[in-house]
Scaffold this motif. Sequence first.
Motif, mmCIF file in Angstrom:
data_model
loop_
_atom_site.group_PDB
_atom_site.id
_atom_site.type_symbol
_atom_site.label_atom_id
_atom_site.label_comp_id
_atom_site.label_asym_id
_atom_site.label_seq_id
_atom_site.Cartn_x
_atom_site.Cartn_y
_atom_site.Cartn_z
ATOM 1 N N THR A 47 0.792 -1.226 0.135
ATOM 2 C CA THR A 47 0.097 -0.404 -0.265
ATOM 3 C C THR A 47 0.486 1.360 0.131
ATOM 4 O O THR A 47 1.553 1.138 1.125
ATOM 5 C CB THR A 47 -0.825 0.126 1.475
ATOM 6 O OG1 THR A 47 -1.598 -1.026 1.649
ATOM 7 C CG2 THR A 47 -1.740 1.435 1.668
ATOM 8 N N ASN A 61 0.934 -5.664 5.126
ATOM 9 C CA ASN A 61 0.518 -6.682 6.072
ATOM 10 C C ASN A 61 1.220 -7.489 6.929
ATOM 11 O O ASN A 61 1.030 -8.638 6.437
ATOM 12 C CB ASN A 61 -1.057 -6.563 6.526
ATOM 13 C CG ASN A 61 -1.409 -8.036 7.698
ATOM 14 O OD1 ASN A 61 -0.746 -7.706 8.407
ATOM 15 N ND2 ASN A 61 -1.764 -8.585 6.789
ATOM 16 N N VAL A 66 1.674 -3.306 10.958
ATOM 17 C CA VAL A 66 2.018 -2.495 9.472
ATOM 18 C C VAL A 66 3.517 -2.705 9.625
ATOM 19 O O VAL A 66 3.852 -1.959 10.424
ATOM 20 C CB VAL A 66 1.374 -1.500 9.638
ATOM 21 C CG1 VAL A 66 1.200 -0.785 7.781
ATOM 22 C CG2 VAL A 66 -0.703 -1.752 9.516
ATOM 23 N N ASN B 371 -2.821 -8.466 18.100
ATOM 24 C CA ASN B 371 -2.811 -9.281 17.156
ATOM 25 C C ASN B 371 -3.203 -10.067 16.517
ATOM 26 O O ASN B 371 -3.816 -10.254 14.872
ATOM 27 C CB ASN B 371 -1.176 -8.321 17.023
ATOM 28 C CG ASN B 371 -1.576 -7.327 16.224
ATOM 29 O OD1 ASN B 371 -2.107 -6.079 16.492
ATOM 30 N ND2 ASN B 371 -0.234 -7.123 16.669
ATOM 31 N N GLU B 375 -5.291 -11.129 12.924
ATOM 32 C CA GLU B 375 -5.202 -11.764 11.704
ATOM 33 C C GLU B 375 -5.822 -12.896 12.005
ATOM 34 O O GLU B 375 -6.249 -13.471 10.290
ATOM 35 C CB GLU B 375 -3.679 -11.995 12.004
ATOM 36 C CG GLU B 375 -3.077 -12.736 11.006
ATOM 37 C CD GLU B 375 -2.948 -11.638 9.488
ATOM 38 O OE1 GLU B 375 -2.188 -11.772 9.159
ATOM 39 O OE2 GLU B 375 -3.157 -10.533 10.045
ATOM 40 N N GLU B 617 -6.144 3.055 -4.370
ATOM 41 C CA GLU B 617 -6.099 3.043 -3.243
ATOM 42 C C GLU B 617 -7.802 2.611 -2.333
ATOM 43 O O GLU B 617 -7.901 3.510 -2.926
ATOM 44 C CB GLU B 617 -5.294 3.924 -2.818
ATOM 45 C CG GLU B 617 -3.883 3.806 -3.498
ATOM 46 C CD GLU B 617 -2.781 2.917 -2.813
ATOM 47 O OE1 GLU B 617 -3.189 2.754 -1.968
ATOM 48 O OE2 GLU B 617 -2.134 2.475 -3.948
ATOM 49 N N LYS B 703 -3.826 0.710 13.309
ATOM 50 C CA LYS B 703 -2.587 0.491 13.873
ATOM 51 C C LYS B 703 -1.618 1.367 13.662
ATOM 52 O O LYS B 703 -2.007 2.535 12.237
ATOM 53 C CB LYS B 703 -1.914 -0.449 13.105
ATOM 54 C CG LYS B 703 -2.932 -2.045 12.888
ATOM 55 C CD LYS B 703 -2.453 -3.146 13.182
ATOM 56 C CE LYS B 703 -3.558 -4.205 13.480
ATOM 57 N NZ LYS B 703 -3.163 -5.211 14.652
ATOM 58 N N ASN B 704 -0.461 1.840 13.865
ATOM 59 C CA ASN B 704 0.701 2.503 13.543
ATOM 60 C C ASN B 704 1.489 2.166 12.567
ATOM 61 O O ASN B 704 1.667 0.997 12.365
ATOM 62 C CB ASN B 704 1.548 2.809 14.082
ATOM 63 C CG ASN B 704 2.832 2.148 15.093
ATOM 64 O OD1 ASN B 704 2.929 0.867 14.779
ATOM 65 N ND2 ASN B 704 2.449 2.098 16.274
ATOM 66 N N LEU B 705 2.154 2.728 11.562
ATOM 67 C CA LEU B 705 2.490 2.186 10.734
ATOM 68 C C LEU B 705 4.569 2.002 10.472
ATOM 69 O O LEU B 705 5.043 2.213 9.646
ATOM 70 C CB LEU B 705 2.862 3.225 9.345
ATOM 71 C CG LEU B 705 1.225 4.115 8.854
ATOM 72 C CD1 LEU B 705 1.248 5.145 7.940
ATOM 73 C CD2 LEU B 705 0.070 2.401 8.296
ATOM 74 N N GLY B 717 -2.573 3.303 9.751
ATOM 75 C CA GLY B 717 -3.258 2.038 8.855
ATOM 76 C C GLY B 717 -4.173 1.072 9.446
ATOM 77 O O GLY B 717 -4.355 1.122 10.814
ATOM 78 N N THR B 718 -4.718 0.276 8.657
ATOM 79 C CA THR B 718 -5.413 -0.560 9.415
ATOM 80 C C THR B 718 -5.129 -2.061 8.246
ATOM 81 O O THR B 718 -5.111 -1.785 7.168
ATOM 82 C CB THR B 718 -7.056 -0.748 9.430
ATOM 83 O OG1 THR B 718 -7.735 -1.689 9.919
ATOM 84 C CG2 THR B 718 -7.446 0.047 8.684
ATOM 85 N N ILE B 719 -6.275 -3.353 9.057
ATOM 86 C CA ILE B 719 -5.915 -4.291 8.058
ATOM 87 C C ILE B 719 -7.135 -4.484 7.778
ATOM 88 O O ILE B 719 -7.832 -4.901 7.589
ATOM 89 C CB ILE B 719 -5.232 -5.406 8.448
ATOM 90 C CG1 ILE B 719 -4.169 -5.344 9.842
ATOM 91 C CG2 ILE B 719 -5.014 -6.604 7.402
ATOM 92 C CD1 ILE B 719 -2.452 -4.968 9.124
ATOM 93 N N GLY B 723 -6.560 -7.948 3.832
ATOM 94 C CA GLY B 723 -5.507 -8.563 3.708
ATOM 95 C C GLY B 723 -4.376 -7.412 3.572
ATOM 96 O O GLY B 723 -3.453 -7.467 4.068
ATOM 97 N N ARG B 724 -4.654 -6.587 2.969
ATOM 98 C CA ARG B 724 -4.064 -5.537 2.839
ATOM 99 C C ARG B 724 -4.316 -4.274 3.671
ATOM 100 O O ARG B 724 -5.105 -4.046 4.045
ATOM 101 C CB ARG B 724 -4.630 -4.778 1.337
ATOM 102 C CG ARG B 724 -3.319 -5.729 -0.231
ATOM 103 C CD ARG B 724 -4.339 -4.699 -0.946
ATOM 104 N NE ARG B 724 -3.306 -3.635 -1.492
ATOM 105 C CZ ARG B 724 -2.658 -2.979 -2.501
ATOM 106 N NH1 ARG B 724 -3.968 -3.278 -3.212
ATOM 107 N NH2 ARG B 724 -2.730 -1.363 -2.189
ATOM 108 N N VAL B 725 -3.182 -3.353 3.550
ATOM 109 C CA VAL B 725 -3.565 -2.577 4.631
ATOM 110 C C VAL B 725 -4.103 -1.336 4.056
ATOM 111 O O VAL B 725 -3.865 -1.059 2.730
ATOM 112 C CB VAL B 725 -1.643 -1.945 4.536
ATOM 113 C CG1 VAL B 725 -1.678 -0.473 5.737
ATOM 114 C CG2 VAL B 725 -1.215 -3.086 5.269
ATOM 115 N N GLY B 726 -4.848 -0.589 4.602
ATOM 116 C CA GLY B 726 -5.905 0.635 4.330
ATOM 117 C C GLY B 726 -4.727 1.976 4.974
ATOM 118 O O GLY B 726 -4.560 1.365 6.159
ATOM 119 N N LEU B 727 -5.334 2.510 4.344
ATOM 120 C CA LEU B 727 -4.884 4.043 5.009
ATOM 121 C C LEU B 727 -5.780 4.927 5.857
ATOM 122 O O LEU B 727 -7.191 5.314 4.786
ATOM 123 C CB LEU B 727 -3.830 5.369 4.378
ATOM 124 C CG LEU B 727 -2.267 4.355 4.065
ATOM 125 C CD1 LEU B 727 -1.539 5.800 3.259
ATOM 126 C CD2 LEU B 727 -1.552 4.115 4.882
#
Lengths: 168, 750
Positions: A47, A61, A66, B371, B375, B617, B703-705, B717-719, B723-727
């Motif tokens: 990302t 991830n 992250v 965590n 997951e 994105e 979550k922090n980056l 960020g977040t999962i 499974g991908r990271v989103g901001l």
Amino acid sequence: MGAAAQAVDISSGQGMGGKYLTFALGAEEYGIIITKVREIIGIMEITAVPHTPDFIKGVINLRGRVIPIVELRVKFGMELKPYDDRTCIIVVDVVGPSGMVQVGMLVDSVSEVVNMAAQDIESPPDFGAAAHADNIVGLGKIKGKLKILLDVDKVIGHSLAATLTEIA
Amino acid sequence: MAEDTKPTLTAQLDEMALKIMLVEPGDLSVVGELVVLIEGLLAMPEIASQPALAKMAAALGEVIGKIVMAELEDSAENYERLGQGIGLMQEVCRKQGADEAAENNFHTLLGLIGYLPGAGHHKLETASEPPANRPEPPPADHPAPPAPAAGTGETLPPRPRILESPPVETMDFLQDLELLTGFVGETLEHLESIEVNVLELEDNPGDLEIVNKIFRPFHTIKGVAGFLNLKSIQKLAHSTENLLDDVRNGSRPMDAQVVEVVLKVGDFLKTMVDNLSLVLKEGPERYLNYDISGHLAWVEAVRVGQGQAPPAAVPAPSPTPEPAAAPAPVAAAEAESPSPPAGKGPAAPSQKAAVGDSIKVDVEKLDGLVNAVGELVIMQAMIRANPRIGAISDPKLIKDFAQLGRITTELQKTAMSMRMVPIRQTFQKMIRLVRDLSKKTGKEVNLVMEGEETEIDRNMVDSIYDPLVHMIRNSVDHGVQPPAEREGQGKPRTGTVNLRAYQKGGNMVIEIEDDGQGLNTDKIRRKAIERGLIQESDKVSAYDLHNLIFLPGFSTADKITDVSGRGVGMDVVKKAVEKLRGKVEVLSEPGKGSLFVIRLPLTLAIIDGIIVRVGAERYIIPTTAIQESLKPLKENYNTVQGRGETLLVRGTVLPIIRLYQLFRVEPTYSDPCQAIMVVVEYEGRQRAIMVDELLGKQEVVIKNLGGLSDIPGVAGGTILGDGRVGLILDLAGIVQSHSGHLSTDNGGDF
């Protein structure tokens, strides 16, 4: 040169012999001390994060955590190359601006783990302004081949710190 | 949220304002923190642009330094003045420059305390380590202390005193740091439980079971301190234990003196243990050798039944350094007992919480578990979403999947709940606060607590403490009237402050209600007109007027509302609550009382957000900030001078932020009429954020980056489900960076 080599040892504490993980970037072979390596994972979807330098590819991830990804080719000013099934992310522990963090390094491929004796490591020669020699712990010779041994704290940790100052 | 992590002048001043409010005469630890804050302020690069503020800060630091050195009076009045001084500094800071009136007022205030600019400069460095440098004449050479301030009947605790002479204790307790760390943590817990139990005992003097509950932790502290060779702590705990033993076996009655001495010994022990924890953090040179003789003598005196007054009385009233009081228990000062008659203090909750078995778990391990569970939930969703799995029409598989889903949900709930703690401990600290405050102000206040079992995120507990203290203080200081006045108004003598906590609609609600005089609507209205917030002719509801008290600078400088405290505005409370993504409001009825309502999210770890797509994105916009989303019509879209873009929504012109331009990504639509506009509000400013598509609403875990932080426009960020990271967008940053880039970025490509 002997004095200089010693100075490196004291400051980074990792200049001497030991196990190194080696990897390829283009035609060059690099090595980093194995104790810094957390794990090696295949390429995955990254990302992008806005307002960061080009060499910060983005974040991934890693099992619920992250972590940022540094594209080493961009960092070293090399040409980009499409990812293939050998492209890897080496997750390393580095000292960031606010303590220990995990960071992924995007490399062309991972080669092997080698044992490097102290006498096989030479202190980095003076490249002048052409290369960032302060990132380099030394040059290791294995079976006649040259491995550039990197100080990950400097390559990665300092670039994270630089990221922050750039934004500010 | 970038601005949260970067301390600004304003934030630093707010912090100082909060701290000064917490200062009690004789409590040097908070004063120390204040000094650190002032030093921090002076070290900020931004201060260079505000020389007036720098001067004020330096003077403030000097005054505090002198108070610490006992050159100026360590009294509530002086702290009140300092508080007003900080209020003036906030004013100057807000006005971005010289404000001569404020400056003059500031110096007048300092003059009242007894400070003369230029007379004897104490550097801040000296002030930062005040206790060690404080001249401490040998106590035996000096006569008995002067009588306590007349009339109040109030006695001040002996100050924690530090001996300058070579330490009696050797530092061998540093040999086992792990043991010492454990001791510090446990002792602080013990002291907390002691305080709660003592206050409960005050209400039920005959209950020997409570005496036992106080006795035991003292015994434990004594034992471990002895083991670690912490002689002062051991001695003090031991003598208090003896006193309690006398009470337990009936040879000494339980009375107000015992309560007073045990509380003050608890405070003193806490000061000593806090110092140990500082030693652990910053090294043995921070160790202070406290003089316990005063407290020891006091305990012994109470034990034989003659300790009517604490050994040390109020600090000298003159600015010249008066020798510290002699430690001998001088009973002459006040004939009556310093404590109020039984029943005057706030009623402690008599209910005894049922405590289940529990174990302590490392926070890191707990976070790791949370965590991993997160997951697991995502992995499970991904497997189920796999088209090949979806193609299997085996009823058993479908049933098993349903079962698996239930288990993971349960697991997630449990893991999340482990981060939650009851708010009881925070509430219980208020019992003591109300007790001390009511004593000090001569009011009779009954604190009634409800819902102490309500759970709150562990990470929020600390942050909610300061605002709560401030609001309780306000209610007791300014809400509840003195007993005589209450009787005159036909109210019961004893005022009541209700402190309630409950969960409602995904929020944690904390209410503070008093049956005092309420807010003075007229005064607030006048002040608002004066400040140009409303017009004389405006019809503003009482509710809206009351909530003006949360505006910065509204209640600070002068005492215009009935809730203004030590020059600290309610805006500080509001900011602290907003930092926790909460809201605060006040409802008040003149003559009947005020109700403050704080609404907080249950946890800081989860945020409710709308997922939006821009090109490839995905970003999350916090739902709380979103007002609406719409597809704009051509006639509502306008450009200003060919550059700034605006959108007309319900008669309001909103600036448009093209998210793809700000974040430099390739969008699907660059035509605003094809895209979606999300209308957001941040600190009263509305913006239309242009995105390609709305994907849905979801609760996401913040979550922090990793090593990346302080990125403008990105809060974290977040999962996401795949499974991908989103901001997660930080609207503060987006609104700010947009106003900065307005002239260059929006080069009308439409």
